[in-house]
Design an enzyme around this catalytic site. Structure first.
Site, short mmCIF file in Angstrom:
data_model
loop_
_atom_site.label_atom_id
_atom_site.label_comp_id
_atom_site.label_asym_id
_atom_site.label_seq_id
_atom_site.Cartn_x
_atom_site.Cartn_y
_atom_site.Cartn_z
N LYS A 55 44.01 60.07 42.30
CA LYS A 55 43.46 59.98 40.95
C LYS A 55 41.94 59.96 40.94
O LYS A 55 41.32 60.18 39.90
CB LYS A 55 44.01 58.76 40.22
CG LYS A 55 43.54 57.43 40.76
CD LYS A 55 44.26 56.26 40.08
CE LYS A 55 43.77 55.98 38.70
NZ LYS A 55 44.33 54.73 38.14
N GLU A 133 42.07 35.59 62.38
CA GLU A 133 42.03 35.38 60.94
C GLU A 133 43.09 34.36 60.56
O GLU A 133 43.95 33.98 61.37
CB GLU A 133 42.25 36.69 60.18
CG GLU A 133 41.09 37.67 60.32
CD GLU A 133 41.29 38.94 59.53
OE1 GLU A 133 40.31 39.69 59.39
OE2 GLU A 133 42.41 39.20 59.06
N HIS A 249 43.18 36.55 47.16
CA HIS A 249 42.29 36.32 48.30
C HIS A 249 41.42 35.12 48.00
O HIS A 249 40.85 35.02 46.91
CB HIS A 249 41.43 37.55 48.57
CG HIS A 249 40.82 37.56 49.94
ND1 HIS A 249 39.79 36.71 50.29
CD2 HIS A 249 41.10 38.28 51.04
CE1 HIS A 249 39.46 36.93 51.56
NE2 HIS A 249 40.25 37.87 52.04
N ARG A 295 46.58 32.44 53.21
CA ARG A 295 45.78 32.67 52.01
C ARG A 295 46.28 31.92 50.79
O ARG A 295 45.47 31.48 49.95
CB ARG A 295 45.75 34.18 51.71
CG ARG A 295 44.90 34.96 52.69
CD ARG A 295 45.01 36.45 52.43
NE ARG A 295 44.08 37.19 53.31
CZ ARG A 295 44.02 38.51 53.37
NH1 ARG A 295 44.83 39.24 52.63
NH2 ARG A 295 43.16 39.10 54.17
N HIS A 356 44.29 40.18 44.97
CA HIS A 356 43.92 40.99 46.13
C HIS A 356 44.99 41.99 46.54
O HIS A 356 44.69 43.18 46.68
CB HIS A 356 43.62 40.06 47.30
CG HIS A 356 43.16 40.76 48.54
ND1 HIS A 356 42.04 41.57 48.57
CD2 HIS A 356 43.66 40.76 49.81
CE1 HIS A 356 41.88 42.05 49.79
NE2 HIS A 356 42.85 41.59 50.56
N GLU A 380 51.17 49.63 49.72
CA GLU A 380 51.13 48.51 48.78
C GLU A 380 52.01 48.71 47.56
O GLU A 380 52.33 47.74 46.86
CB GLU A 380 49.68 48.26 48.34
CG GLU A 380 49.46 46.93 47.68
CD GLU A 380 47.99 46.65 47.38
OE1 GLU A 380 47.73 45.64 46.69
OE2 GLU A 380 47.11 47.42 47.82
N ARG A 391 51.45 37.75 52.31
CA ARG A 391 51.05 38.66 53.38
C ARG A 391 50.12 37.99 54.37
O ARG A 391 49.13 37.37 53.99
CB ARG A 391 50.36 39.91 52.79
CG ARG A 391 49.86 40.86 53.88
CD ARG A 391 49.31 42.14 53.29
NE ARG A 391 48.07 41.97 52.56
CZ ARG A 391 46.86 41.88 53.13
NH1 ARG A 391 46.73 41.92 54.45
NH2 ARG A 391 45.77 41.77 52.39
#
Length: 549
Positions: A55, A133, A249, A295, A356, A380, A391
């Site tokens: 797009k 992380e 997030h 998260r 997020h 996604e 996630r």
């Protein structure tokens, strides 16, 4: 089965007659040019013709915006079993164990394959450098250009697919709807400013349109993430799953009046601390893992601390870390902060959560098949079973790669078995629109209002009363937006976002518990009996039904 009355929606967003629109024929149609779509294209047999539709421009996607990295057990001290366990823990009981095992087992090979295609990962002692992380028990995050991993990976993939003479990329082309006949997907109706509407007929179609972050006021996503793929798939009859599962997030740069910018999870992985307005490091009050908690936990902790201090944000502090290391590891974030007069190495950086990653989407199997024949999906836009209810950081690019390969391979094999003889079916879409787009309708104001109510009522914290208020308001807006036939991308995007917002609200109402990113203050505990999915399908009569199975 939970069902509800709902304002009927049209099957197609616009009117058309097949004898008045140009037709294009291809073997495989790929909608979306992020990591899942481009990787799928590379799996298509060169004997077939591929059309890739995006797009916007091809290098603008959520994938290209990804900062932190891609996860894989590359270090000898790590193992895929560890990666799988971390993924399952984060997923809070909704992960599919077989999906998790297959994806994490493939991760090291997929990362090395990216390097062979030209992606330049950061190096340490002659090997791919790895960092930690939140939610990961080992250092397994491969990164590139410091904090621009997605950009570098997409550069390499796009350069590879551009060199393939069997594919073509249509940029600035909006997909209005999937075309269906006899219960199967036959391609898509698309639009661009140069050629108007076009039917693209395909033997197989792959949907890789990305996320839905723009339905929220606060989001890390680019403007293109307006849930179009979720909406067109629902209208076409595909099953959607876990639409209540939007990940927020924890750390988004908060500067009043500016657009929101992601501050990577990796900053905390390198030792960054979260402090409130008084300078208090609060994360250990909420979870023993502190800043490296998953998260969903960090986002709720930040929200709670903001309320306790009556302050609009918290702060990320890396002033205790070697400034040279910070500048080398996070050049993009450092520059971004500089534009607002902030020094990442010295100043406390104002942050707050933002929408997020959409973990809900089309139900797909291990090969990327959806419930709609001849339609595949990856990335996604799907609910694959990898992420569950939350996630794990840096598993998104990995999922896009894995399912891009699977969907591309499956669609290619299926298309090869179908002969080229093709006659387009007699599809037609006509109705009477009593209100034109030119009537007084402020699309920007409507989108802002939608984003505000979704953030307030369907955000990090939810409850039954707030969800009911959101449902009533979205229904009200949709009643007068749905009466119009738009002739602009902004109008079509708004219609898609209203539909998907409604699906998200109804899914959240159906899940009477808190699990992962879905937190209901009226049902604050996790119910073991509800460790199951919420599915949504477009039932006859244009209603919506939701069920927990």
């Amino acid at each position: 089965m939970i069902s509800l009355e709902y304002q009927p929606r049209r099957r197609y967003l616009v009117q058309f007659h097949p004898k008045r629109i140009p037709h294009v024929f291809t073997d495989v149609l790929i909608i979306g040019a992020g990591i899942a779509g481009i990787r799928a294209a590379l799996e298509i047999d060169p004997r077939l013709r591929v059309v890739i539709i995006t797009k916007d421009v091809v290098n603008l996607s959520n994938s290209a915006w990804a900062q932190g990295g891609i996860a894989g057990a590359l270090d000898p001290s790590d193992a895929t079993e560890n990666h799988a366990e971390d993924t399952m823990i984060a997923g809070a009981g909704l992960c599919d164990a077989e999906v998790v095992r297959r994806v994490v087992d493939a991760a090291p090979r997929l990362i090395r394959e990216l390097a062979s295609l030209g992606a330049k990962f950061d190096q340490k002692d002659g090997h791919i450098a790895l960092t930690t992380e939140g939610g990961h028990s080992h250092a397994r995050i491969a990164h590139a250009l410091g904090d621009a991993t997605g950009k570098e990976i997409m550069r390499a993939l796009i350069a590879t697919v551009r060199g393939a003479d069997w594919s073509e990329i249509w940029e600035k082309t909006f997909t209005l709807d999937l075309l269906t006949q006899d219960g199967a997907c036959r391609g898509a109706l698309v639009w661009n400013a140069q050629h108007g509407r076009t039917f693209v007929w395909a033997k197989q179609t792959i949907l890789a349109t990305g996320g839905a972050g723009r339905v929220y006021r606060e989001t890390t996503n680019p403007d293109i993430a307006t849930a179009d793929g979720h909406a067109i798939a629902f209208r076409a009859g595909a099953e959607l799953r876990d639409m209540e599962m939007m990940q927020f997030h924890p750390t988004v740069l908060y500067i009043a009046g500016s657009s929101r910018h992601l501050v990577s999870e990796a900053v905390r992985g390198e030792g960054g601390r979260l402090v409130d307005v008084t300078g208090y490091a609060f994360m250990r009050d909420y979870d023993p893992r502190g800043e490296l908690a998953p998260r969903d936990i960090v986002s709720r902790a930040i929200t709670d601390q903001m309320e306790k201090t009556r302050h609009p944000c918290v702060y990320l502090d890396v002033s205790h870390i070697d400034p040279l290391k910070i500048r080398e590891r996070f050049p993009h974030i450092s520059q971004m902060c500089q534009e607002f007069g902030l020094d990442l190495t010295r100043d406390r950086i104002p942050v707050r959560p933002g929408a997020h990653y959409m973990m809900g989407g089309l139900t797909v199997d291990l090969e990327g098949r959806t419930t709609l024949p001849q339609l595949w999906a990856a990335g996604e836009v799907t609910s694959s079973g990898l992420h569950g209810a939350n996630r794990l950081a840096s598993n998104s690019l990995l999922e896009g790669l894995y399912y891009g390969v699977q969907a591309g391979r499956g669609a290619s094999q299926a298309a090869l078995s179908i002969p080229d003889q093709f006659t387009f079916p007699p599809l037609e879409s006509q109705w009477t629109s009593e209100i034109s787009e030119q009537d007084d309708l402020n699309l920007v104001d409507l989108q802002n209002a939608l984003g505000a109510i979704m953030w307030r009522n369907v955000g990090i914290r939810r409850d039954g009363e707030g969800l009911s208020v959101a449902a009533s308001q979205v229904d009200f807006w949709d009643r007068y937006v749905a009466t119009r036939e738009f002739h602009s991308v902004a109008g079509w995007e708004l219609q898609n976002m209203l539909l998907v917002s409604r699906l998200m609200i109804e899914s959240a109402r159906a899940r009477h518990e808190s699990r992962g990113v879905h937190y209901r203050s009226d049902y604050p505990q996790t119910d073991p009996s509800l460790a199951s999915h919420v599915t949504i399908t477009n039932v006859q009569g244009d209603g919506i039904s939701a069920s927990a199975i």
